[in-house]
Design an enzyme around this catalytic site. Structure first.
Site, PDB file in Angstrom:
ATOM      1  N   ASP A  51      35.197  43.973  39.031  1.00 58.65           N
ATOM      2  CA  ASP A  51      36.644  44.194  39.028  1.00 58.65           C
ATOM      3  C   ASP A  51      37.191  44.673  40.371  1.00 58.65           C
ATOM      4  O   ASP A  51      38.247  45.294  40.440  1.00 58.65           O
ATOM      5  CB  ASP A  51      37.014  45.212  37.942  1.00 58.65           C
ATOM      6  N   GLU A  52      36.492  44.376  41.454  1.00 56.38           N
ATOM      7  CA  GLU A  52      36.962  44.838  42.759  1.00 56.38           C
ATOM      8  C   GLU A  52      36.561  43.839  43.840  1.00 56.38           C
ATOM      9  O   GLU A  52      35.440  43.336  43.840  1.00 56.38           O
ATOM     10  CB  GLU A  52      36.386  46.217  43.079  1.00 56.38           C
TER      11      GLU A  52
END
Length: 356
Positions: A51-52
């Site tokens: 998620d990054e």
């Protein structure tokens, strides 16, 4: 209670907190969709986790507009397409952009203009430097550096005297001088998976069951990416608190380097269980994890003698991988005693920049 806080710490602070069981397969599926959207805005996307990611927008102004416009458009597309929130940090360099994205959470945009970098960084505590963990933070504070401004204002000679060449690097980052470019092809240096239990665990069979599950998951991702590992690392977090705060539970690791590289879950689990029995905690734990490092490209081939044990194992793994890819990791499981409930699961693929 905040993001990335250990679940047992969150429960201690808020006993009435409601926990929802995670679904890592779905997270991975949605992550692929998010990254597809990222790549529609820039070909240079460097993933840090599920998620990054970093996106390099250099040279896209005429096509896409100013960075803030792009950030808002990116957030809107992810929200409209996937119904997911997205926090965006914009800055001239990677480290500042990462900190800015944290400031934008849970669902916003934070931009640091080139002339605003010093004012943004100076008041922040030293642990906000990307890669500075508990040990490095203690080392910096012991030398008298509590904020990024303290480091930024220090002369290189003073930093070298106190902390060696590492101190000069920390001072450079504290000034916002980060020369690392967005690298979409940066290779992983380790693969790992860990979980936090809902309650303290001391039962050896339960810990071994978790280790087997993590080992199989790590092995599947090694095989998927065509690499093998020669070092297996066992990680645990002790249940007994030794200090206040979310980092008050000591984290320990033990590792073993093998004579040959492996990508088989049974072998990885065997090494991790040996580490557990010979060098393990000997006390209740809150978290257990398995990771593999010292990676090499897998250049092995099936033998012309199909009855060899190694080839049977390789073919079995290939079959399991295909089933798992189609039906999910719960489609096939090794027989074992019932596992204790897990409050959180974390999958990691670590790249070059490592902390303490």
């Amino acid at each position: 209670v905040h993001s990335a806080m250990p679940s047992f710490e969150a429960r201690r602070l808020c006993p009435e907190l409601v926990f929802l069981r995670g679904d890592m397969a779905r997270y991975q599926h949605e992550s692929k969709k998010v990254f597809q959207i990222f790549r529609s805005f820039s070909p240079k996307v460097e993933g840090l986790s599920l998620d990054e990611a970093f996106l390099d927008l250099t040279g896209t102004e005429r096509l896409l507009g100013q960075p803030r416009e792009v950030g808002e458009a990116l957030r809107a597309q992810v929200r409209d397409t996937l119904n997911l929130p997205l926090s965006v940090g914009i800055a001239p360099v990677k480290m500042v952009a990462k900190i800015a994205s944290e400031s934008a959470k849970p669902d916003g945009l934070f931009e640091v203009m080139p002339g605003e970098v010093s004012g943004f960084l100076d008041p922040l505590p030293v642990h906000r430097i990307w890669g500075v963990g508990v040990v490095a933070q203690g080392r910096l504070q012991a030398a008298g550096f509590y904020t990024l401004g303290d480091l930024a204002r220090a002369a290189d000679s003073a930093l070298r005297d106190s902390l060696g060449d590492w101190g000069i690097e920390m001072g450079r980052l504290a000034r916002g001088d980060d020369s690392r470019e967005v690298d979409p092809y940066r290779k992983a240096v380790s693969y790992g998976e860990e979980n936090t239990f809902e309650r303290n665990v001391e039962d050896l069979e339960v810990l071994e069951s978790a280790i087997r599950s993590h080992a199989e998951s790590v092995a599947r991702r090694l095989r998927r990416d065509g690499v093998r590992a020669s070092t297996v690392v066992l990680k645990w977090k002790a249940a007994q608190r030794v200090a206040s705060g979310p980092r008050g539970h000591p984290v320990r690791t033990r590792r073993m380097t093998l004579a040959h590289a492996i990508d088989d879950g049974v072998e990885i689990a065997a090494v991790a269980k040996r580490l557990l029995s010979e060098k393990g905690p000997g006390e209740p734990v809150r978290l257990i994890g398995v990771s593999c490092t010292n990676l090499v490209k897998d250049v092995s081939q099936l033998s012309v003698f199909p009855w060899t044990h190694g080839d049977k194992r390789k073919k079995l793994n290939q079959t399991v991988d295909r089933i798992t890819e189609r039906f999910g990791k719960q489609a096939l499981r090794r027989a074992s005693r019932e596992e204790t409930a897990r409050a959180g699961l974390s999958i990691q693929i670590k790249h070059g920049d490592s902390g303490d």
